[in-house]
Scaffold this active site. Structure first.
Site, PDB file in Angstrom:
ATOM      1  N   ASP A 117       0.854  -1.188   0.000  1.00 33.71           N
ATOM      2  CA  ASP A 117       0.000   0.000   0.000  1.00 33.71           C
ATOM      3  C   ASP A 117       0.887   1.235   0.000  1.00 33.71           C
ATOM      4  O   ASP A 117       2.025   1.200   0.486  1.00 33.71           O
ATOM      5  CB  ASP A 117      -0.895   0.020   1.241  1.00 33.71           C
ATOM      6  CG  ASP A 117      -1.965  -1.064   1.222  1.00 33.71           C
ATOM      7  OD1 ASP A 117      -2.428  -1.415   0.122  1.00 33.71           O
ATOM      8  OD2 ASP A 117      -2.334  -1.545   2.299  1.00 33.71           O
ATOM      9  N   ASP A 133      -7.087  -1.263  -4.381  1.00 36.23           N
ATOM     10  CA  ASP A 133      -8.109  -0.847  -3.413  1.00 36.23           C
ATOM     11  C   ASP A 133      -9.003   0.247  -3.984  1.00 36.23           C
ATOM     12  O   ASP A 133     -10.211   0.272  -3.723  1.00 36.23           O
ATOM     13  CB  ASP A 133      -7.454  -0.344  -2.125  1.00 36.23           C
ATOM     14  CG  ASP A 133      -6.621  -1.402  -1.418  1.00 36.23           C
ATOM     15  OD1 ASP A 133      -6.879  -2.601  -1.626  1.00 36.23           O
ATOM     16  OD2 ASP A 133      -5.707  -1.014  -0.672  1.00 36.23           O
TER      17      ASP A 133
END
Length: 172
Positions: A117, A133
C-alpha cells in the site's frame, strides 16, 4: 464487449502492479514522500506499507484465508460478469473494476505474503491503500449506484414492455 472488459481489467491490474513496483523500489527506502498538498494542508502522502491483513489491517497474518476468500470472490465476479455484461455496461464495468482490484491484491499476496500500500489520505488518516483498493472502492460505489438508480429503471422498463406485449396479445 467481454474483450474490452478484459483489456480494462488488464490495464488496471498492470497499473496497480507498476505503482507497487515503484513503491517497492523507490518509496520503501524513504518511507514517506509528500504527494498532494494545498498550501500547508496535506491531502495525500505516499507512505510505504506492507499490509498482511485485509481492510484497515484486519485479519492480519491470515494470508491463506485471504488468498482463498479473494480467489472465490474474483471467480464469483467473473461468473457474474458473464451473466450480467449484456444487462448494463455500467454494471459490467463495476464488476470488472472489482475483479481487477481483487487480482491486483492477490498477486501481492502470492508473491510477498502481504499487499503493498502507498496512498495515505491525510485529512482523516483512516487508511493507506493502493490502486487495487481504489478499483474495489469505485466498483462498490458503482454497484450501490446501479442498485439504487439504474436497476429500478431497467425493471420498470421491462414491466412496461411486458404489459405492452400482453395488451398487444389480447388485441390480436
Amino acid at each position: 464487449m467481454l474483450i474490452i472488459l478484459a483489456l480494462l481489467a488488464a490495464v488496471f491490474v498492470g497499473a496497480d502492479q507498476l505503482v507497487k513496483y515503484w513503491a517497492i523500489h523507490e518509496l520503501k527506502p524513504v518511507g514517506t514522500m509528500d504527494f498532494i498538498h494545498i498550501g500547508g494542508f496535506k491531502i495525500f502522502d505516499l507512505t510505504y506499507l506492507e499490509n498482511d491483513g485485509a481492510i484497515f489491517g484486519s485479519m492480519s497474518g491470515q494470508r491463506w484465508f485471504l488468498i482463498g476468500f479473494t480467489s472465490l470472490v474474483v471467480l464469483g465476479g467473473i461468473v457474474f460478469l458473464f451473466k450480467a455484461y449484456r444487462r448494463s455496461k455500467f454494471l459490467a464495468t463495476a464488476i470488472t473494476l472489482f475483479i481487477a482490484g481483487g487480482i491486483g491484491n492477490l498477486i501481492d499476496r502470492f508473491r510477498f505474503a502481504y499487499v503493498v500500500d502507498m496512498f495515505e489520505f491525510k485529512p482523516f488518516r483512516f487508511a493507506i491503500f493502493n490502486v487495487a483498493d481504489i478499483c474495489v472502492t469505485f466498483a462498490f460505489i458503482m454497484l450501490i449506484w446501479y442498485a439504487l438508480f439504474i436497476e429500478p429503471k431497467i425493471e420498470k422498463a421491462k414491466k412496461a414492455e411486458k404489459a405492452e406485449q400482453e395488451k398487444a396479445d389480447e388485441n390480436e
